[in-house]
Design an enzyme around this catalytic site. Structure first.
Site, PDB file in Angstrom:
ATOM      1  N   ASP A 490       0.860  -1.180   0.000  1.00  0.00           N
ATOM      2  CA  ASP A 490       0.000   0.000   0.000  1.00  0.00           C
ATOM      3  C   ASP A 490       0.896   1.231   0.000  1.00  0.00           C
ATOM      4  O   ASP A 490       2.108   1.137   0.210  1.00  0.00           O
ATOM      5  CB  ASP A 490      -0.899  -0.047   1.245  1.00  0.00           C
ATOM      6  CG  ASP A 490      -1.783   1.180   1.367  1.00  0.00           C
ATOM      7  OD1 ASP A 490      -2.347   1.593   0.342  1.00  0.00           O
ATOM      8  OD2 ASP A 490      -1.890   1.719   2.469  1.00  0.00           O
ATOM      9  N   LYS A 491       0.295   2.395  -0.235  1.00  0.00           N
ATOM     10  CA  LYS A 491       1.083   3.631  -0.258  1.00  0.00           C
ATOM     11  C   LYS A 491       0.919   4.420   1.032  1.00  0.00           C
ATOM     12  O   LYS A 491       1.830   4.531   1.837  1.00  0.00           O
ATOM     13  CB  LYS A 491       0.691   4.508  -1.458  1.00  0.00           C
ATOM     14  CG  LYS A 491       1.491   5.795  -1.553  1.00  0.00           C
ATOM     15  CD  LYS A 491       0.928   6.738  -2.584  1.00  0.00           C
ATOM     16  CE  LYS A 491      -0.324   7.444  -2.084  1.00  0.00           C
ATOM     17  NZ  LYS A 491      -0.053   8.441  -1.035  1.00  0.00           N
ATOM     18  N   THR A 492      -0.274   4.963   1.231  1.00  0.00           N
ATOM     19  CA  THR A 492      -0.501   5.887   2.332  1.00  0.00           C
ATOM     20  C   THR A 492      -0.350   5.178   3.666  1.00  0.00           C
ATOM     21  O   THR A 492      -1.009   4.176   3.929  1.00  0.00           O
ATOM     22  CB  THR A 492      -1.906   6.497   2.226  1.00  0.00           C
ATOM     23  OG1 THR A 492      -2.059   7.079   0.937  1.00  0.00           O
ATOM     24  CG2 THR A 492      -2.104   7.547   3.293  1.00  0.00           C
ATOM     25  N   GLU A 628      -1.895  21.315  -0.566  1.00  0.00           N
ATOM     26  CA  GLU A 628      -2.273  22.708  -0.343  1.00  0.00           C
ATOM     27  C   GLU A 628      -1.795  23.188   1.011  1.00  0.00           C
ATOM     28  O   GLU A 628      -1.391  24.335   1.171  1.00  0.00           O
ATOM     29  CB  GLU A 628      -3.785  22.857  -0.466  1.00  0.00           C
ATOM     30  CG  GLU A 628      -4.302  22.702  -1.885  1.00  0.00           C
ATOM     31  CD  GLU A 628      -5.720  23.223  -2.030  1.00  0.00           C
ATOM     32  OE1 GLU A 628      -6.477  23.124  -1.056  1.00  0.00           O
ATOM     33  OE2 GLU A 628      -6.050  23.735  -3.117  1.00  0.00           O
ATOM     34  N   LYS A 676      -5.058  19.147 -15.201  1.00  0.00           N
ATOM     35  CA  LYS A 676      -3.775  19.163 -14.513  1.00  0.00           C
ATOM     36  C   LYS A 676      -3.369  20.567 -14.086  1.00  0.00           C
ATOM     37  O   LYS A 676      -2.182  20.897 -14.040  1.00  0.00           O
ATOM     38  CB  LYS A 676      -2.671  18.544 -15.380  1.00  0.00           C
ATOM     39  CG  LYS A 676      -2.873  17.068 -15.661  1.00  0.00           C
ATOM     40  CD  LYS A 676      -1.678  16.486 -16.398  1.00  0.00           C
ATOM     41  CE  LYS A 676      -1.881  15.008 -16.666  1.00  0.00           C
ATOM     42  NZ  LYS A 676      -0.752  14.402 -17.379  1.00  0.00           N
ATOM     43  N   ARG A 731       7.950  16.382  -5.793  1.00  0.00           N
ATOM     44  CA  ARG A 731       6.797  16.671  -6.644  1.00  0.00           C
ATOM     45  C   ARG A 731       6.825  18.157  -7.025  1.00  0.00           C
ATOM     46  O   ARG A 731       7.120  19.003  -6.184  1.00  0.00           O
ATOM     47  CB  ARG A 731       5.494  16.365  -5.907  1.00  0.00           C
ATOM     48  CG  ARG A 731       5.389  14.937  -5.411  1.00  0.00           C
ATOM     49  CD  ARG A 731       3.994  14.690  -4.914  1.00  0.00           C
ATOM     50  NE  ARG A 731       3.881  13.405  -4.257  1.00  0.00           N
ATOM     51  CZ  ARG A 731       2.744  12.901  -3.833  1.00  0.00           C
ATOM     52  NH1 ARG A 731       1.620  13.576  -3.991  1.00  0.00           N
ATOM     53  NH2 ARG A 731       2.696  11.730  -3.246  1.00  0.00           N
ATOM     54  N   GLY A 812      -5.171   3.393  -3.787  1.00  0.00           N
ATOM     55  CA  GLY A 812      -6.406   4.014  -4.255  1.00  0.00           C
ATOM     56  C   GLY A 812      -6.197   5.420  -4.757  1.00  0.00           C
ATOM     57  O   GLY A 812      -7.134   6.045  -5.264  1.00  0.00           O
ATOM     58  N   ARG A 942      -5.912   3.822  -8.225  1.00  0.00           N
ATOM     59  CA  ARG A 942      -7.369   3.865  -8.250  1.00  0.00           C
ATOM     60  C   ARG A 942      -7.965   2.464  -8.123  1.00  0.00           C
ATOM     61  O   ARG A 942      -8.919   2.119  -8.803  1.00  0.00           O
ATOM     62  CB  ARG A 942      -7.864   4.520  -9.544  1.00  0.00           C
ATOM     63  CG  ARG A 942      -7.666   6.021  -9.597  1.00  0.00           C
ATOM     64  CD  ARG A 942      -8.541   6.726  -8.596  1.00  0.00           C
ATOM     65  NE  ARG A 942      -8.562   8.172  -8.799  1.00  0.00           N
ATOM     66  CZ  ARG A 942      -9.134   9.018  -7.955  1.00  0.00           C
ATOM     67  NH1 ARG A 942      -9.721   8.555  -6.865  1.00  0.00           N
ATOM     68  NH2 ARG A 942      -9.125  10.309  -8.177  1.00  0.00           N
ATOM     69  N   ASP A 968      -1.399  -0.902   6.077  1.00  0.00           N
ATOM     70  CA  ASP A 968      -1.683  -0.458   7.439  1.00  0.00           C
ATOM     71  C   ASP A 968      -3.140  -0.094   7.660  1.00  0.00           C
ATOM     72  O   ASP A 968      -3.509   0.304   8.764  1.00  0.00           O
ATOM     73  CB  ASP A 968      -0.817   0.753   7.798  1.00  0.00           C
ATOM     74  CG  ASP A 968      -1.238   2.008   7.043  1.00  0.00           C
ATOM     75  OD1 ASP A 968      -1.695   1.878   5.889  1.00  0.00           O
ATOM     76  OD2 ASP A 968      -1.124   3.110   7.604  1.00  0.00           O
TER      77      ASP A 968
END
Length: 1408
Positions: A490-492, A628, A676, A731, A812, A942, A968
């Site tokens: 997973d990423k997050t 942001e 974008k 990024r 996701g 996704r 996690d």
């Protein structure tokens, strides 16, 4: 052909037995029920009842109790027994034990015979029960969490619910309600008058006036007691216990913000809104009022995370309901004081639970490989027994007619040559039963338990910050950690910290890279003083407020704040100080204007909300996304403080200014994955001429296409900086602006309004009109943001790739975010080729995959053609509907001529829509798998939780590879359960992943040592231990077998029975267990420094059929040497001084002692590190057998009847004994010793070489031998590949094509740590190419990302407010004519610029 059928039938039978799945018999999941209607404040209709007035089964809703454990009180015994008797050996042991209950076949007491089997089953059951007990405890923490639920008054919920399950915890542990309770909330938000609970009861809350005893109120209720149809009240930062329909919230227009990273991995907040017809239900009294009755009709529960169809009917009106009006279990309420809702789905009917599977019964690969080996031994045992039975029966039939004395009276019904053959067959089974030793399974369980303890007590993988150890929740999978081929992550929360940090920026062609010593300038929850004249009020930028005891709309509660990393750059600060200085050089004014414009865009181009603490004056920023938050914080760090929005007026405090500047928000051109970019249209209120600006931020290629021609020079400088930022894993966003005249804006506004109300192609028209305004932009600069990774993630991934493990990321998040994370984690190198497969486009996914293979891998054996792959093909014209070609995006050749052939290899990026198409049929699945195996990494974006599990199964079943999944959150549970090994990270997202995992770790970086060291050690130890177990038993069984030739095949023992009885419990058990516990082929430091050595585990070097047969052959040969050499030594003449013939017990005891010595020393040969413990384990059995023989032989018949009495005098004084022991010892071990010596001297492998190097220089730095470059040691060439000195893997299209499907096994990869990002001051470095197979477009990838909710409720609300204001104000009022040119000095002004207005105007005019 006739001979093939039985084989095929047997193979099919064995495959069915091996594939037997116990969990299918005990699955608690039921099929989703029919479409449901939830009745609120009204009774259920009669149709819900049967003729006996009992609620129909399909109308009963599942309880909200969620159970991840495997067992209940009633299913534990049958399920556990079934799981254990999947082992063929256990069934064999049971059959042998039952056989000895018959007196004719009894060797010792039947109870003693079955005792070992009972012990091993009992120990295993206790271990499994303890593991499941921990799962029950974790389930209890979740199920016993509390939520505010409506109670009291006349409120009654009539919707039928299923009773809760009775678990171990509930049945065996006293109930105590003090676990996992969120902080008590005794007062509600200030949206209405609140009244404390009577007598101060903290579990009861009234939120309306005129409270009476027994009136409706909110009550703290356990999650597992929540029912369908209940009203619940969620507070800020609380998780949702079930799927809920929103009735009302504390925010304007009843909007709620939710964090969905547990469901889809996205970190940006999503907006949800209440059902318009239910917004009046804002208090407990209004919710419980019988007049406020309604019903909700819903579809049946399903797994689609992005769709929900329902409607609400009340007071004769019906309102539609979709997913934007619901709160799903697993998500968290953020930045919203409270939300009231009605429960629609509970427990197993919630979407998050339906996307997770049941707790599987996992078996290690070694155990699965043991079954056929045990089966081979059982076939060998059966053959030996059949030979003994047939031979004995034949001999009896031959000698009985001859009057053989030992066959006297052998003509009875129960004693004759025919029946005696069958009896001998049964006795042979007992004699040779140790060919499958029961002690093997006891030893394996003991060793794996100790290995779990070694992992737990390893300080290197103990997280000191939380005092948390790495815990093995499933003790039987330690050796699987040493054979991992694919990791799915997973990423997050797993790879990232969900925290963005502003690191660098480029302004006006000058790069500001930040002060390196300030990177760790962390404010851990303290307020940030920005030194601006705002009455010295501090500013705090908070992305997600933590849970608090009370929450109000206007107040900010005391809470534990997230860490804040401030951006500081001495060069930037000097430039800013000079910009606001009244005595600055006029030539620096352009630089000052660029700085001012840059940070003004950062501070105003966003959708951030603010709140002010009335007590401290602290400003809190509520951002939808961490991106942001980081941008606004960076502006605040340098003095450009966004003060908030009052209606449509934005306030900005600039450094050196006494009064804040005000801007009127006219339009928001929102971000989406196609545009974008994001833009805002503002009018400066305080300026005399009320100028209108367009502020824009977005991807560099999108912004560069829309710049003025005059920006070419600055664009080239900025592009160099962007490439530098991207190559450092950051990024990027590019900032620009333009000034808009009133006339242009008025005309454009009309067109934009018409586009927003268009009925056909609304989105396309809005995009076209927006694009008209976003032209002729002026470039300001670019930002570089770091998505903060978990500590050590880049190094860990780089080393795992060096180990030959392929890493797939399943998240996701949207495509851009996934690619950006791939770059920052070293999964995507700076020169990698990114291949994108997207669903939902005009080009079918199948054609995209075929096109990718043919374009990038034309020479590989995977290139699809009609001859070797039966895939549906379209004509080449159809495949090339969208030509794959290089395109120019307005910038000169940003791709370069070698696109698709860059040396960095290929990374495949697939989105969830494409996976949906690919999983639709088997041909597409096979095609996707082939394409993925050609790439060095795969990123799936996704994807739903269920798709994560399908991806794991695709590789696990399609390739037969060993898989590991790590996550996690609750959205990772299905993936963790589907993999061979599941790792749960106990992070901020709760314990759902840990509860379902096999191993629980605190940090992703611990995975490196867990796999490369503990996994490799465990696999090597367990594999070697099991092989030696089979070997040492075949030695003893071999000696018994050779004796049958001279014993009339009677199945008698050659040894005294005590030597057979204690063979596996005393004589030879210690060495094999010692290897399982203490052997190590290399030190942990070496395995960490040389991850390439892990290929021994991936390739199954330590255990397999080949190794099994080699060890079995060793045992057979050694048993023959021992038996025949000793037998013929003792034949003639007699060795006794009294002249009597030799007894059986004399030479058989010599055989027993020799066999023990040979077996133990041979097992010691298998050890690679003779530590003190291994030395002790090898020799303790030898010492014991010698002592036992001396003592047991001296026991006189008066004390005990033994067959060995006197052997101490006969053996220890015999020259034959002292000759046979060393002779058989050396002759038996000589072949293996010679083979090992020859291999080490003339054909060493990597481990031999490294061990020799360590012996010569224990302090040698071996990590350099894992690097690729010139002058490498020849002996390590086996795991070194050609590459660059920078240690980045390089695989060209040609090399991949030539290597074939197994190319990944030899690949090595290493990259520098992201934590050691030293900004490169060199020229432009070419970035990764990126090919979108859906459109054919090729571009350069610089890690762009901007996380925000697309088409969200909150954005629609802002747009609606702006539209309503426009309609109410009518035609735009003309403004006063502007003075001067549209230069930067008129757009963004500082105090110094105002004082030198004349000079700046002249310069501006001359520049025009």
């Amino acid at each position: 052909m006739a001979s093939i059928k039985p084989s095929a039938g047997f193979a099919g039978w064995y495959a069915r037995i091996a594939a037997f799945n116990v969990e299918d018999l005990f699955s608690r999941k039921r099929e989703p029920g029919p479409p449901r209607t939830v009745y609120v404040n009204e009774g259920v209709p009669e149709e819900y009842y049967d003729h006996k007035h009992r609620v129909k089964k399909e109308r009963i809703y599942t309880s909200n109790q969620v159970i991840t454990s495997k067992y209940t009180v009633f299913t534990f015994l049958p399920r556990n027994l079934l799981e254990q008797f999947r082992r063929i050996a256990n069934m064999f042991f049971l059959a042998i034990a039952v056989l000895q209950f018959f007196p004719k076949f009894s060797t010792i007491s039947p109870g003693v015979v079955i005792l070992p089997l009972v012990i091993i089953i009992g120990i295993t059951a206790a271990k499994d029960g303890y593991e499941d007990f921990k799962r029950h405890q974790s389930d209890k923490k979740v199920n016993y969490s509390k939520v505010w639920a409506l109670s009291g008054g006349k409120w009654m919920n009539t919707n039928p619910m299923q009773a809760k399950s009775r678990t171990f915890i509930r049945g065996m542990i006293p109930q105590r309600h003090k676990t996992a309770n969120p902080p008590s909330i005794t007062k509600v938000s200030s949206f209405t008058s609140s009244t404390d609970a009577p007598e101060g009861d903290p579990s009861v809350e009234f939120d309306y006036k005129d409270v009476c005893d027994g009136g409706p109120h909110w009550k703290r209720t356990l999650w597992e007691d929540v029912r369908v149809g209940d009203f619940v009240k969620l507070m800020d930062n609380e998780s949702f216990p079930c799927d809920i329909l929103i009735c009302a919230t504390s925010e304007d227009d009843n909007v709620a913000f939710v964090e969905t990273k547990n469901l889809d991995g996205e970190t940006n907040l999503k907006s949800r809104h209440a059902v318009p017809s239910l917004t009046h239900l804002r208090t407990a009294k209004e919710c419980a009022d019988p007049q406020n009755s309604f019903r909700v009709k819903c579809d049946r529960p399903d797994t689609d995370m992005y769709r929900l169809n329902a409607n609400v009917t009340g007071e004769g009106q019906t309102s539609p309901v979709d997913l934007s009006m619901t709160l799903l279990r697993g998500t968290v309420l953020r930045n919203t004081g409270w939300a009231i809702g009605v429960v629609l789905f509970t427990g197993e009917d919630t979407k998050i639970v339906m996307n997770s599977g049941g707790t599987p019964s996992k078996r290690s690969k070694v155990e699965r490989q043991m079954n056929p080996q045990v089966f081979i031994n059982l076939l060998l045992l059966a053959a030996m027994a059949v030979v003994c039975g047939i031979a004995d029966s034949s001999l009896e039939r031959h000698y009985f007619p001859l009057g053989a004395p030992w066959l006297f009276n052998d003509d009875r019904s129960d004693d004759n040559p025919k029946i005696n053959g069958l009896i001998t067959w049964a006795f042979a089974l007992l004699t040779f039963q140790d060919i499958v030793p029961i002690s093997l399974y006891i030893s394996i369980e003991f060793v794996r338990t100790c290995q779990a303890a070694f992992i737990y007590f390893d300080a290197d993988i103990w997280y000191e910050k939380t005092n948390q150890a790495t815990i093995a929740r499933s003790w039987n999978l330690s050796d699987d950690l040493g054979q991992i081929e694919y990791i799915f992550s997973d990423k997050t929360g797993t790879l990232t910290q969900n925290s963005m940090v502003f690191r660098q920026c480029s302004i006006g062609g000058r790069a500001y890279r930040g002060d390196s010593d300030e990177y760790e300038d962390v404010d851990d929850g303290k307020s940030v003083s920005l030194n601006v004249p705002l009455d010295s009020q501090p500013i705090n930028i908070e992305l997600y407020p933590q849970a608090s005891s009370s929450t109000t709309r206007i107040g900010i509660p005391a809470k534990s704040k997230k860490e804040i990393v401030h951006f500081k750059d001495s060069l930037l600060q000097a430039d800013l100080d000079e910009a606001i200085s009244p005595h600055a050089d006029p030539q620096s004014e352009p630089r000052a204007r660029n700085l001012n414009g840059f940070f003004t865009v950062l501070a105003l181009c966003h959708t951030v909300l603010t709140a002010v603490d009335p007590a401290t004056g602290e400003i809190e920023y509520k951002a939808q996304s961490p991106d942001e938050s980081a941008l606004v914080q960076a502006a605040a760090d340098v003095g450009y403080v966004f003060l908030g929005k009052d209606r449509e007026i934005l306030s900005l405090q600039k450094p050196g200014e006494t009064e804040p500047e005000r801007y009127e928000l006219l339009n928001i051109l929102e971000f989406n994955s196609a545009r974008k970019r994001m833009s805002v249209v503002l009018r400066k209120v305080d300026d005399e001429d009320h100028r209108i600006f367009l502020l824009t931020k977005g991807a560099d290629n999108v912004i560069f296409e829309r710049l003025r021609r005059e920006e070419e020079e600055m664009m080239q400088e900025t592009e160099k900086h962007l490439s530098e930022f991207a190559n450092n894993g950051l990024r990027t966003l590019t900032l620009a602006f333009r000034v808009i005249s009133d006339e242009e804006y008025q005309a454009w506004s009309e067109r934009y309004h018409e586009a927003t109300i268009a009925m056909d192609n609304r989105e396309e028209q809005i995009e076209a009109v927006s694009n008209e305004l976003e032209q002729q932009l002026r470039l300001l600069g670019a930002t570089a943001i770091e998505d903060r990774l978990q500590d050590g993630v880049p190094e860990t991934i780089a080393d795992l790739k060096r180990a030959g493990i392929k890493i797939w990321v399943a998240t996701g998040d949207k495509l851009e975010t996934a690619i950006a994370i791939g770059r920052s984690t070293n999964l995507i190198a700076h020169d990698s080729n990114i291949v994108i497969i997207r669903g939902g486009s005009s080009r079918p996914v199948e054609q995209q995959m075929l096109g990718a293979i043919e374009q990038f891998f034309p020479e590989s054996e995977f290139a699809m053609n009609e001859k070797n792959v039966n895939l549906p093909r379209t004509s080449r014209e159809e495949e090339r509907q969208i030509p794959l070609q290089r395109v120019n995006t307005g910038v000169s050749s940003i791709v370069g001529p070698e696109n698709g052939e860059r040396p960095g290899g290929f990374v495949l990026v697939v989105d969830g829509a494409a996976l949906l198409e690919a999983f639709a049929d088997e041909a597409n699945k096979a095609l996707l798998l082939r394409l993925a195996t050609l790439c060095e990494g795969v990123i799936c974006c996704r994807v739903s939780p269920l798709q994560k599990a399908l991806i794991v199964r695709l590789v696990k079943d399609g390739l037969g590879a060993m898989t590991l999944a790590i996550g996690d959150g609750a959205n990772d549970v299905s993936m963790i359960q589907a993999a061979d090994v599941g790792i749960g990270i106990s992070g901020e997202e709760g314990l759902q992943a840990v509860n379902s995992s096999d191993y629980a770790i605190a940090q992703f970086r611990f995975l490196k040592k867990l796999i490369l060291v503990h996994g490799h050690w465990s696999y090597a130890r367990n594999g070697t231990m099991i092989l030696n177990f089979f070997y040492k038993n075949i030695v003893a069984i071999g000696v018994l077998w050779w004796f049958q030739i001279y014993d009339g095949w009677s199945a008698n023992y050659v040894f005294d029975y005590t030597y057979v009885l204690f063979w596996n419990s005393l004589w030879t058990i210690a060495p094999v267990v010692g290897i399982g516990l203490f052997d190590r082929m290399l030190d942990s430091r070496v395995l960490m420094e040389l991850p390439e050595l892990y290929h021994y585990g991936r390739e199954g070097h330590w255990f397999g059929i080949r190794s099994f047969l080699v060890y079995m052959m060793d045992g057979i040969v050694q048993s023959a040497v021992i038996y025949f050499l000793i037998l013929y030594t003792y034949v003639s003449p007699t060795s006794r001084s009294d002249g009597y013939d030799v007894r059986l017990q004399e030479f058989s005891t010599t055989m027993a002692i020799s066999a023990v010595m040979v077996a133990n020393i041979f097992t010691g040969f298998s050890a690679t590190a003779w530590t003190g413990w291994v030395f002790f384990a090898v020799f303790v059995g030898i010492v014991i057998v010698w002592v036992f023989t001396a003592v047991y032989s001296a026991i006189s018949p008066g004390r005990a009847v033994t067959m060995l009495y006197g052997n101490d005098e006969l053996l220890f004084t015999s020259a034959y004994f002292w000759l046979c022991i060393p002779l058989t010892f050396f002759l038996s071990l000589a072949p293996r010793y010679i083979a090992k010596a020859w291999k080490f001297g003339f054909d060493p492998d990597d481990i031999d070489i490294v061990r020799w190097m360590r012996k010569k220089d224990p302090y040698m730095d071996l990590s350099r031998f894992g690097r690729v470059g010139k002058g490498t040691t020849p002996g390590l060439v086996a795991f070194q590949q050609q590459g660059r000195a920078s240690s980045t893997s390089i695989v060209s299209r040609d090399s991949i094509g030539s290597m074939g499907p197994q190319f990944d096994r030899a690949r090595t990869q290493s990259r520098l740590s992201m934590d050691a990002r030293t900004p490169s001051r060199t020229d432009f470095v070419r970035s990764a190419s990126r090919t979108d197979m859906a459109t054919g477009l090729v571009s350069v990838d610089r890690g762009f990302d901007f996380a925000t909710e697309e088409n969200g409720v909150a954005m629609k609300r802002i747009q609606s407010n702006l539209s309503e204001r426009r309609l109410s104000s009518g035609v735009l009022q003309p403004q006063r004519a502007r003075k001067g040119k549209e230069t930067l000095s008129h757009v963004f002004s500082l105090r110094r610029i105002k004082r030198s207005r004349k000079v700046s105007d002249k310069k501006g005019e001359s520049s025009q």
